[in-house]
Design an enzyme around this catalytic site. Structure first.
Site, PDB file in Angstrom:
ATOM      1  N   ARG A   1       0.824  -1.228   0.000  1.00 37.98           N
ATOM      2  CA  ARG A   1       0.000   0.000   0.000  1.00 37.98           C
ATOM      3  C   ARG A   1       0.848   1.264   0.000  1.00 37.98           C
ATOM      4  NH1 ARG A   1      -3.000  -3.055   3.632  1.00 37.98           N
ATOM      5  NH2 ARG A   1      -4.889  -3.899   2.667  1.00 37.98           N
TER       6      ARG A   1
ATOM      7  N   LYS B   1       2.596  11.118 -11.462  1.00 36.10           N
ATOM      8  CA  LYS B   1       1.768  10.218 -12.283  1.00 36.10           C
ATOM      9  C   LYS B   1       2.576   8.949 -12.503  1.00 36.10           C
ATOM     10  CE  LYS B   1      -1.156  13.049 -15.263  1.00 36.10           C
ATOM     11  NZ  LYS B   1      -1.374  13.439 -16.651  1.00 36.10           N
TER      12      LYS B   1
ATOM     13  N   GLU C   1       9.830  18.850 -24.858  1.00 33.46           N
ATOM     14  CA  GLU C   1       9.128  19.155 -23.597  1.00 33.46           C
ATOM     15  C   GLU C   1       9.740  20.395 -22.943  1.00 33.46           C
ATOM     16  OE1 GLU C   1       6.404  17.708 -22.709  1.00 33.46           O
ATOM     17  OE2 GLU C   1       6.435  15.837 -23.865  1.00 33.46           O
TER      18      GLU C   1
ATOM     19  N   LYS D   1       7.421  22.695 -14.566  1.00 30.37           N
ATOM     20  CA  LYS D   1       6.513  21.544 -14.411  1.00 30.37           C
ATOM     21  C   LYS D   1       6.091  21.407 -12.938  1.00 30.37           C
ATOM     22  CE  LYS D   1       4.730  17.290 -15.112  1.00 30.37           C
ATOM     23  NZ  LYS D   1       4.794  15.972 -15.639  1.00 30.37           N
TER      24      LYS D   1
ATOM     25  N   GLU E   1      -4.889  16.871 -11.663  1.00 29.51           N
ATOM     26  CA  GLU E   1      -5.484  17.319 -12.922  1.00 29.51           C
ATOM     27  C   GLU E   1      -6.988  17.481 -12.801  1.00 29.51           C
ATOM     28  OE1 GLU E   1      -3.421  15.218 -15.987  1.00 29.51           O
ATOM     29  OE2 GLU E   1      -4.649  16.139 -17.528  1.00 29.51           O
TER      30      GLU E   1
ATOM     31  N   ARG F   1      -3.311  22.029 -14.806  1.00 35.56           N
ATOM     32  CA  ARG F   1      -2.373  21.028 -15.329  1.00 35.56           C
ATOM     33  C   ARG F   1      -2.592  20.767 -16.822  1.00 35.56           C
ATOM     34  NH1 ARG F   1      -0.007  16.093 -11.633  1.00 35.56           N
ATOM     35  NH2 ARG F   1       1.244  15.132 -13.223  1.00 35.56           N
TER      36      ARG F   1
ATOM     37  N   ASN G   1      -0.537  19.999 -21.671  1.00 39.52           N
ATOM     38  CA  ASN G   1      -0.876  19.203 -22.853  1.00 39.52           C
ATOM     39  C   ASN G   1      -0.721  19.980 -24.155  1.00 39.52           C
ATOM     40  OD1 ASN G   1      -1.482  17.082 -21.227  1.00 39.52           O
ATOM     41  ND2 ASN G   1      -3.687  17.505 -21.149  1.00 39.52           N
TER      42      ASN G   1
ATOM     43  N   HIS H   1      -0.274  18.228 -27.434  1.00 38.81           N
ATOM     44  CA  HIS H   1      -0.514  16.801 -27.216  1.00 38.81           C
ATOM     45  C   HIS H   1      -1.739  16.256 -27.946  1.00 38.81           C
ATOM     46  CE1 HIS H   1       2.738  17.168 -24.431  1.00 38.81           C
ATOM     47  NE2 HIS H   1       2.655  15.905 -24.061  1.00 38.81           N
TER      48      HIS H   1
ATOM     49  N   HIS I   1      -1.097  13.041 -30.036  1.00 39.33           N
ATOM     50  CA  HIS I   1      -1.782  11.779 -29.739  1.00 39.33           C
ATOM     51  C   HIS I   1      -2.336  11.168 -31.022  1.00 39.33           C
ATOM     52  CE1 HIS I   1      -3.886   8.882 -27.317  1.00 39.33           C
ATOM     53  NE2 HIS I   1      -5.026   9.182 -27.934  1.00 39.33           N
TER      54      HIS I   1
ATOM     55  N   HIS J   1       7.771  10.316 -28.637  1.00 39.05           N
ATOM     56  CA  HIS J   1       6.733  11.204 -28.108  1.00 39.05           C
ATOM     57  C   HIS J   1       7.065  12.682 -28.354  1.00 39.05           C
ATOM     58  CE1 HIS J   1       3.420  12.441 -25.636  1.00 39.05           C
ATOM     59  NE2 HIS J   1       4.212  13.058 -24.783  1.00 39.05           N
TER      60      HIS J   1
HETATM   61  N1  LIG Z   1       4.578  10.168 -15.492  1.00 38.07           N
HETATM   62  C1  LIG Z   1       4.553  11.188 -16.286  1.00 38.07           C
HETATM   63  O1  LIG Z   1       4.117  12.275 -15.918  1.00 38.07           O
HETATM   64  C2  LIG Z   1       5.103  11.028 -17.674  1.00 38.07           C
HETATM   65  C3  LIG Z   1       5.329  12.153 -18.485  1.00 38.07           C
HETATM   66  C4  LIG Z   1       5.896  11.963 -19.731  1.00 38.07           C
HETATM   67  C5  LIG Z   1       6.220  10.692 -20.175  1.00 38.07           C
HETATM   68  N2  LIG Z   1       5.963   9.622 -19.363  1.00 38.07           N
HETATM   69  C6  LIG Z   1       6.312   8.264 -19.799  1.00 38.07           C
HETATM   70  O2  LIG Z   1       7.725   8.207 -19.958  1.00 38.07           O
HETATM   71  C7  LIG Z   1       8.031   7.258 -20.952  1.00 38.07           C
HETATM   72  C8  LIG Z   1       8.951   7.912 -21.925  1.00 38.07           C
HETATM   73  O3  LIG Z   1      10.116   8.305 -21.245  1.00 38.07           O
HETATM   74  P1  LIG Z   1      11.514   8.334 -21.982  1.00 38.07           P
HETATM   75  O4  LIG Z   1      11.394   9.161 -23.181  1.00 38.07           O
HETATM   76  O5  LIG Z   1      12.528   8.664 -20.954  1.00 38.07           O
HETATM   77  O6  LIG Z   1      11.658   6.831 -22.498  1.00 38.07           O
HETATM   78  P2  LIG Z   1      12.431   5.555 -21.917  1.00 38.07           P
HETATM   79  O7  LIG Z   1      12.363   5.480 -20.474  1.00 38.07           O
HETATM   80  O8  LIG Z   1      11.902   4.405 -22.689  1.00 38.07           O
HETATM   81  O9  LIG Z   1      13.941   5.851 -22.332  1.00 38.07           O
HETATM   82  C9  LIG Z   1      14.292   5.971 -23.675  1.00 38.07           C
HETATM   83  C10 LIG Z   1      15.502   5.118 -23.997  1.00 38.07           C
HETATM   84  O10 LIG Z   1      16.659   5.746 -23.486  1.00 38.07           O
HETATM   85  C11 LIG Z   1      17.401   4.839 -22.678  1.00 38.07           C
HETATM   86  N3  LIG Z   1      18.052   5.672 -21.662  1.00 38.07           N
HETATM   87  C12 LIG Z   1      17.476   6.443 -20.722  1.00 38.07           C
HETATM   88  N4  LIG Z   1      18.400   7.156 -20.075  1.00 38.07           N
HETATM   89  C13 LIG Z   1      19.589   6.828 -20.600  1.00 38.07           C
HETATM   90  C14 LIG Z   1      20.921   7.243 -20.369  1.00 38.07           C
HETATM   91  N5  LIG Z   1      21.214   8.218 -19.512  1.00 38.07           N
HETATM   92  N6  LIG Z   1      21.907   6.658 -21.077  1.00 38.07           N
HETATM   93  C15 LIG Z   1      21.627   5.704 -21.999  1.00 38.07           C
HETATM   94  N7  LIG Z   1      20.398   5.301 -22.310  1.00 38.07           N
HETATM   95  C16 LIG Z   1      19.382   5.856 -21.609  1.00 38.07           C
HETATM   96  C17 LIG Z   1      16.403   3.851 -22.184  1.00 38.07           C
HETATM   97  O11 LIG Z   1      17.013   2.620 -21.865  1.00 38.07           O
HETATM   98  C18 LIG Z   1      15.478   3.734 -23.392  1.00 38.07           C
HETATM   99  O12 LIG Z   1      16.011   2.818 -24.309  1.00 38.07           O
HETATM  100  C19 LIG Z   1       6.722   6.792 -21.545  1.00 38.07           C
HETATM  101  O13 LIG Z   1       6.363   5.576 -20.962  1.00 38.07           O
HETATM  102  C20 LIG Z   1       5.743   7.865 -21.128  1.00 38.07           C
HETATM  103  O14 LIG Z   1       4.426   7.398 -21.027  1.00 38.07           O
HETATM  104  C21 LIG Z   1       5.434   9.776 -18.137  1.00 38.07           C
END
Ligand SMILES: NC(=O)c1ccc[n+]([C@@H]2O[C@H](COP(=O)([O-])OP(=O)(O)OC[C@H]3O[C@@H](n4cnc5c(N)ncnc54)[C@H](O)[C@@H]3O)[C@@H](O)[C@H]2O)c1
Length: 567
Positions: A325, A347, A389, A431, A441, A446, A450, A453, A457, A470
């Protein structure tokens, strides 16, 4: 009486949950936790019942007074005190001068139930020495009645009979925030620095605080700061076993180093490494991590460390939110997207075969530590995608920051340490400010995050998330939103061009080709949403000034998509 409130005191009769609640409140506020009974046990090496038996109640009260005196010298601590401590006038004076006193109430029957029925299941629970009689319920009634006038002097009272520990903790935090706002004579703690606690107060590594209704926590940003992860966690009163969740790419570069850093600070460390890629953000992998935690006998006070990009952050955070929990957790973002976006705001979640992020929660970490140096190993396309971003944050809320990005594109894309750190710190702060105002949200605040976005999307769904990263989709989406803003008369063309130029200089796409518009509009559910419920478009009326509009015509949207599709 002059009150300098720097602590939260949790009082109340035995069995009202003081200790567990205080611990949970400390976790939520990122403060230290102290239980004066535990301190006495630690100091004497004897259980409380034994002190009563061997040395008498007077000796116990003496020890209690001394422990309270020491506890009150702290700041930013949530202190659970023994049920009879507040009766002592010396204790009361000290407690009330230095802390906000919250009393947890419960009916004698509830207390009896908790102490003698529920506690019977737990061999560790010792019956309180003052309640060892033939008729404990009656004794609870008498003792409680005699202490009631003292409990009544608390600043706030919470009736706990029908509440869980987490609900009571939420009430305490609410009371704290409310009283702090409405009672200036309590010498409240308005400034950010004070809320950080004495140790964190002078910490230059803090870029900003996230301050939601339920929790406040620091975001550390610093070049090379990874080496201080253990130190920052200690300062945030985290202890126990740290389980690092990371993906293969990130762990192969940083995993052993982070393990070493944590061990040096005295943490026991375990690591669980998952395959990289969005497919891993699933219930299947969450279960694999639960299994690992069960096998390693993880406890609620242990810590999950999310070491990686947004995928790892979302998955590890989801596990932290749900296992036992809710465990403590720390975000160590290593991608640009994660540093300025995904790690901030709580999130967390996993994907469902029917849609992205369908299963999740809002669950804030205890701290975020971003080391921009880690970006030197991030693949170029991922890095470029992350800039979308960062630019978005300038566009929606901070013209000066947008100009800073315009003036430093070359150095930033080359990852010049000082400017890179400044850009990430500022972007993360923007942020953090938005999510602090609208944690879940529920309001429109918040929503401005977007920007870009809606079209993004549509593009992602139309291409089954395979063609665009993305940030790339968001860059194109932002161009669509800027052009729409111009069409509806909000934004001048010069601003649209500035946005386009900056996106392109960072290497981001500003249009697309080879995609049918119908596919995109269907993916945006344009027809359906416009008929039943208008799409809330985030538009710009100037650089740094976002607005939300629900009156955008489908005709304008189609015209803009047409423009974006042109080669
Ligand atoms: N929670 C939120 O508010 C929020 C906001 C935006 C995105 N997200 C989520 O985040 C994800 C996207 O995040 P992302 O773009 O970081 O993708 P990711 O976590 O998949 O990383 C992208 C790639 O980079 C590699 N990587 C990361 N850091 C590295 C480093 N320092 N050196 C070498 N390789 C590295 C990872 O292994 C991966 O292959 C999605 O799942 C998305 O839904 C969440």
């Amino acid at each position: 009486m002059d009150r300098r409130i720097t602590n939260l005191i949790i009082t109340g009769f035995s069995g009202t949950g003081k200790s567990l609640v205080a611990k949970e409140v400390a976790r939520r506020l990122n403060w230290a936790f102290l239980d004066t009974d535990d301190e006495i046990v630690k100091q004497t090496g004897k259980p409380i019942a034994e002190i009563f038996r061997q040395d008498g109640e007077a000796r116990f009260r003496e020890l209690e007074r001394e422990t309270i005196r020491k506890a009150c010298q702290r700041g930013q601590a949530v202190i659970a005190i023994g049920g009879g401590a507040i009766v002592d006038p010396q204790n009361y004076e000290l407690l009330t001068k230095t802390g906000l006193i919250v009393c947890l109430e419960a009916k004698p029957e509830t207390i009896y139930e908790r102490l003698f029925c529920e506690a019977a299941c737990s061999p560790e629970t010792e019956v309180r020495p003052l309640l060892t009689t033939d008729n404990p319920l009656e004794r609870i009634r008498q003792l409680k009645a005699s202490r009631q006038p003292y409990y009544a002097k608390a600043d706030w009272t919470i009736h706990t009979d029908d509440l869980s520990i987490s609900e009571v903790a939420e009430e305490v935090v609410r009371a704290w925030r409310l009283l702090r706002r409405t009672h200036p004579h309590l010498n409240p703690l308005p400034s950010r620095e004070r809320k950080l606690g004495l140790q964190l107060k002078a910490d230059n590594d803090i870029a900003c605080m996230v301050e939601t209704e339920t929790q406040s926590y620091p975001i550390f940003v610093g070049y090379g700061l990874l080496d201080k992860l253990g130190e920052k966690m200690e300062q945030a009163a985290l202890s126990g076993t740290a389980t690092i969740i990371s993906d293969e790419n990130v762990f192969s570069v940083y995993g052993r180093r982070v393990e070493g850093i944590l061990k040096k600070s005295g943490f026991a460390v375990a690591s669980f490494v998952v395959p990289p890629g969005e497919e891993t953000k699933s219930m299947d992998y969450a279960i694999k991590i639960y299994d690992f935690l069960v096998e390693h006998r993880a406890e609620r006070d242990d810590i999950i460390i999310a070491l990686g990009g947004g995928m790892v952050g979302d998955l590890a955070g989801f596990v932290a939110a749900t296992f036992l929990r809710g465990m403590s957790w720390v975000q160590v973002p290593t991608s640009l997207v994660a540093m300025v976006d995904a790690s901030i705001g709580g999130k967390v979640g996993v994907n469902h075969p029917e849609g992205k992020n369908l299963i999740g929660a809002f669950y804030q970490p205890n701290l975020v530590l971003a080391d921009p140096q880690a970006l030197s190993t991030l693949p170029q396309r991922e890095l470029t995608s992350g800039w979308a971003e960062v630019i978005k944050h300038g566009l929606i809320l901070d013209k000066e920051f947008f100009e800073f990005l315009e003036n430093n594109v070359n150095k930033l894309t080359k990852l010049e340490p000082e400017l890179l750190t400044r850009a990430i710190a500022r972007s993360a702060t923007i942020k953090a400010q938005v999510v602090s105002q609208d944690e879940k949200e529920r309001e429109e605040k918040r929503t401005i995050l977007n920007y870009g976005h809606t079209i993004a999307h549509g593009l992602e769904v139309a291409t089954q998330y395979k063609r665009f990263l993305h940030g790339e989709a968001v860059a194109i989406g932002m161009m669509g939103a800027a052009k729409l803003s111009q069409r509806v008369g909000l934004l001048v063309s010069a601003a649209v061009e500035r946005q386009q130029t900056l996106l392109q200089k960072f290497g981001l796409p500003t249009g697309f080709s080879g995609l049918g518009l119908t596919k995109i509009t269907r993916s945006m559910e344009l027809d359906k949403k416009i008929k039943e419920k208008a799409i809330r478009w985030v538009l710009l009326r100037d650089i740094g000034k976002a607005v939300i509009r629900s009156d955008v015509s489908q005709k304008d949207v189609l015209a803009v998509l047409q423009e974006l599709a042109e080669p």
